[in-house]
Each structure stands twice: as structure tokens, then as C-alpha cells.
Design a protein around this motif. Structure first.
Motif, PDB file in Angstrom:
ATOM      1  N   GLN A  64      93.319   1.172 -42.759  1.00 19.55           N
ATOM      2  CA  GLN A  64      93.616   0.022 -43.244  1.00 19.55           C
ATOM      3  C   GLN A  64      93.319  -0.109 -44.777  1.00 19.55           C
ATOM      4  OE1 GLN A  64      92.017  -4.268 -41.603  1.00 19.55           O
ATOM      5  NE2 GLN A  64      90.403  -3.343 -42.505  1.00 19.55           N
ATOM      6  N   ALA A  65      92.561   0.615 -45.205  1.00 21.70           N
ATOM      7  CA  ALA A  65      92.161   0.912 -46.626  1.00 21.70           C
ATOM      8  C   ALA A  65      93.278   1.607 -47.579  1.00 21.70           C
ATOM      9  CB  ALA A  65      90.920   2.248 -46.924  1.00 21.70           C
ATOM     10  N   GLN A  66      94.083   2.060 -46.713  1.00 24.45           N
ATOM     11  CA  GLN A  66      95.471   2.351 -47.254  1.00 24.45           C
ATOM     12  C   GLN A  66      96.436   0.961 -47.872  1.00 24.45           C
ATOM     13  OE1 GLN A  66      97.463   5.088 -44.851  1.00 24.45           O
ATOM     14  NE2 GLN A  66      95.587   6.276 -44.762  1.00 24.45           N
ATOM     15  N   GLY A  67      95.737  -0.209 -47.803  1.00 22.10           N
ATOM     16  CA  GLY A  67      96.410  -1.285 -48.107  1.00 22.10           C
ATOM     17  C   GLY A  67      96.810  -2.255 -47.103  1.00 22.10           C
ATOM     18  N   ALA A  68      96.510  -2.071 -45.854  1.00 22.48           N
ATOM     19  CA  ALA A  68      96.902  -2.912 -44.739  1.00 22.48           C
ATOM     20  C   ALA A  68      96.092  -4.242 -44.560  1.00 22.48           C
ATOM     21  CB  ALA A  68      96.643  -2.130 -43.293  1.00 22.48           C
ATOM     22  N   SER A  69      96.947  -5.140 -44.006  1.00 20.16           N
ATOM     23  CA  SER A  69      96.473  -6.366 -43.679  1.00 20.16           C
ATOM     24  C   SER A  69      95.824  -6.649 -42.330  1.00 20.16           C
ATOM     25  CB  SER A  69      97.231  -7.364 -44.230  1.00 20.16           C
ATOM     26  OG  SER A  69      98.379  -7.522 -43.328  1.00 20.16           O
ATOM     27  N   PHE A  70      94.902  -7.717 -42.077  1.00 18.36           N
ATOM     28  CA  PHE A  70      94.627  -8.076 -40.917  1.00 18.36           C
ATOM     29  C   PHE A  70      93.994  -9.385 -40.985  1.00 18.36           C
ATOM     30  CE2 PHE A  70      91.432  -8.078 -37.160  1.00 18.36           C
ATOM     31  CZ  PHE A  70      92.126  -7.500 -36.268  1.00 18.36           C
ATOM     32  N   THR A  71      94.977 -10.228 -40.691  1.00 23.79           N
ATOM     33  CA  THR A  71      94.687 -11.938 -40.909  1.00 23.79           C
ATOM     34  C   THR A  71      95.246 -12.701 -39.809  1.00 23.79           C
ATOM     35  OG1 THR A  71      96.848 -11.990 -42.081  1.00 23.79           O
ATOM     36  CG2 THR A  71      94.786 -11.626 -43.301  1.00 23.79           C
ATOM     37  N   ILE A  72      94.714 -13.460 -39.253  1.00 23.31           N
ATOM     38  CA  ILE A  72      94.870 -14.203 -38.170  1.00 23.31           C
ATOM     39  C   ILE A  72      95.979 -15.516 -38.610  1.00 23.31           C
ATOM     40  CG2 ILE A  72      94.074 -16.315 -36.448  1.00 23.31           C
ATOM     41  CD1 ILE A  72      91.261 -14.940 -36.754  1.00 23.31           C
ATOM     42  N   GLY A  73      96.987 -15.342 -37.942  1.00 17.54           N
ATOM     43  CA  GLY A  73      98.165 -16.330 -37.885  1.00 17.54           C
ATOM     44  C   GLY A  73      97.753 -17.673 -37.286  1.00 17.54           C
ATOM     45  N   SER A  74      97.384 -17.301 -35.875  1.00 23.10           N
ATOM     46  CA  SER A  74      97.145 -18.421 -34.885  1.00 23.10           C
ATOM     47  C   SER A  74      96.245 -18.064 -33.970  1.00 23.10           C
ATOM     48  CB  SER A  74      98.409 -18.754 -34.134  1.00 23.10           C
ATOM     49  OG  SER A  74      98.824 -17.586 -33.278  1.00 23.10           O
ATOM     50  N   LEU A  75      95.476 -19.133 -33.592  1.00 21.93           N
ATOM     51  CA  LEU A  75      94.277 -18.997 -32.740  1.00 21.93           C
ATOM     52  C   LEU A  75      93.891 -19.887 -31.816  1.00 21.93           C
ATOM     53  CD1 LEU A  75      91.452 -17.369 -31.873  1.00 21.93           C
ATOM     54  CD2 LEU A  75      90.419 -18.288 -33.748  1.00 21.93           C
ATOM     55  N   ASP A  76      93.864 -19.656 -30.500  1.00 22.97           N
ATOM     56  CA  ASP A  76      93.727 -20.869 -29.549  1.00 22.97           C
ATOM     57  C   ASP A  76      92.444 -20.536 -28.652  1.00 22.97           C
ATOM     58  OD1 ASP A  76      96.125 -22.822 -29.989  1.00 22.97           O
ATOM     59  OD2 ASP A  76      97.211 -20.778 -29.449  1.00 22.97           O
ATOM     60  N   VAL A  77      91.636 -21.662 -28.493  1.00 23.35           N
ATOM     61  CA  VAL A  77      90.444 -21.316 -27.787  1.00 23.35           C
ATOM     62  C   VAL A  77      90.444 -22.301 -26.671  1.00 23.35           C
ATOM     63  CG1 VAL A  77      87.797 -21.352 -27.801  1.00 23.35           C
ATOM     64  CG2 VAL A  77      89.365 -20.560 -29.898  1.00 23.35           C
ATOM     65  N   VAL A  78      89.837 -21.724 -25.298  1.00 25.37           N
ATOM     66  CA  VAL A  78      89.632 -22.475 -24.238  1.00 25.37           C
ATOM     67  C   VAL A  78      88.087 -22.181 -23.857  1.00 25.37           C
ATOM     68  CG1 VAL A  78      90.343 -22.848 -21.825  1.00 25.37           C
ATOM     69  CG2 VAL A  78      91.989 -22.469 -23.603  1.00 25.37           C
ATOM     70  N   ALA A  79      87.211 -23.128 -23.605  1.00 22.55           N
ATOM     71  CA  ALA A  79      85.888 -22.893 -23.369  1.00 22.55           C
ATOM     72  C   ALA A  79      85.449 -23.652 -22.126  1.00 22.55           C
ATOM     73  CB  ALA A  79      85.042 -23.165 -24.538  1.00 22.55           C
TER      74      ALA A  79
END
Length: 133
Positions: A64-79
Motif C-alpha cells: 500500500q505504501a507504493q501509492g495504493a488506496s483503501f477506501t470504503i465506497g459503500s457500507l451496509d450494517v445489520v445489527a
């Protein structure tokens, strides 16, 4: 969205931010000692326990330090009262990866337990779709 769902959403967003920042302590926070994770790279039988989970992250952080991204685009939760699950799609890749295949998303499924009033991740599953011909 109820309070438990809000707490879980915040927990997963903190985790994703820690992953993106390469913050191992933040990644490990809010995980159970008996976590089970199935990841994109081997081992194919997954990893079991917090120590094994911890060992999977340094190679990812190096990549990831080579410039990669890690970002949430969508998130659904059921509790429920004491168990919950969430599923998300994330943009995960280098700028070249994302330019070459802009629609591809990392799929994340998380299983959580509520113990002593606190939510913790007991299971993670990461995958990419296999679109090879």
C-alpha cells in the motif's frame, strides 16, 4: 439507523482509516482474540487468532505504501442484540490498477459480536471477483 448500527459503522470506518494509514494498532483494535479472517492472498484456509491476523498486515502495508488506496465506497450494517454483520465495497488498488479496472471493488464481509456492551469483529472476509476468462 439504530445506535448499534451507528457504532458498527464507526468501528468499520475507523478500521478502514487505520488500514489506509498503515496503523497496525488501529487495525487490530476492536477485534476478538479468536478472530477468523479469510483474505485475498494465502493461506487459503484463512488465519485464526489475533496473532495470526496481526502477521497478515505488514506485507499489505508495504504494498500500500507504493501509492495504493483503501477506501470504503459503500457500507451496509445489520445489527441484532449481540451479533451483527456488515458488508462493504472498497476501492483497493494502485492508481494503475484502478485506472485499468475502474469498476473492480474489494468485497468485505464482517461478522461482529457484542460482549459486555461493546462490539468487536470476530470474522472478516476479503475478496475480489474472479473475472478471468
Amino acid at each position: 439507523m439504530n445506535q448499534d448500527e451507528q457504532q458498527i459503522r464507526a468501528l468499520i470506518e475507523r478500521w478502514a482509516a487505520a488500514v489506509h494509514a498503515g496503523d497496525l494498532d488501529g487495525v487490530l483494535a476492536d477485534h476478538t482474540a479468536d478472530i477468523v479472517m479469510y483474505d485475498v492472498p494465502p493461506p487459503y484456509e484463512g488465519v485464526r487468532g489475533l496473532d495470526a491476523y496481526r502477521e497478515t498486515w505488514p506485507p499489505f502495508f508495504t504494498w500500500q505504501a507504493q501509492g495504493a488506496s483503501f477506501t470504503i465506497g459503500s457500507l451496509d450494517v445489520v445489527a441484532g442484540d449481540d451479533v451483527a454483520y456488515a458488508h462493504a465495497l472498497l476501492r483497493c488498488g494502485t492508481p494503475e490498477d484502478l485506472a485499468e479496472r475502474p469498476a473492480v471493488r474489494l468485497r468485505l464481509t464482517v461478522g461482529l459480536r457484542k460482549e459486555q456492551g461493546r462490539w468487536s469483529v470476530a470474522h472478516e472476509h476479503h475478496s475480489f471477483p474472479d473475472d478471468t476468462p
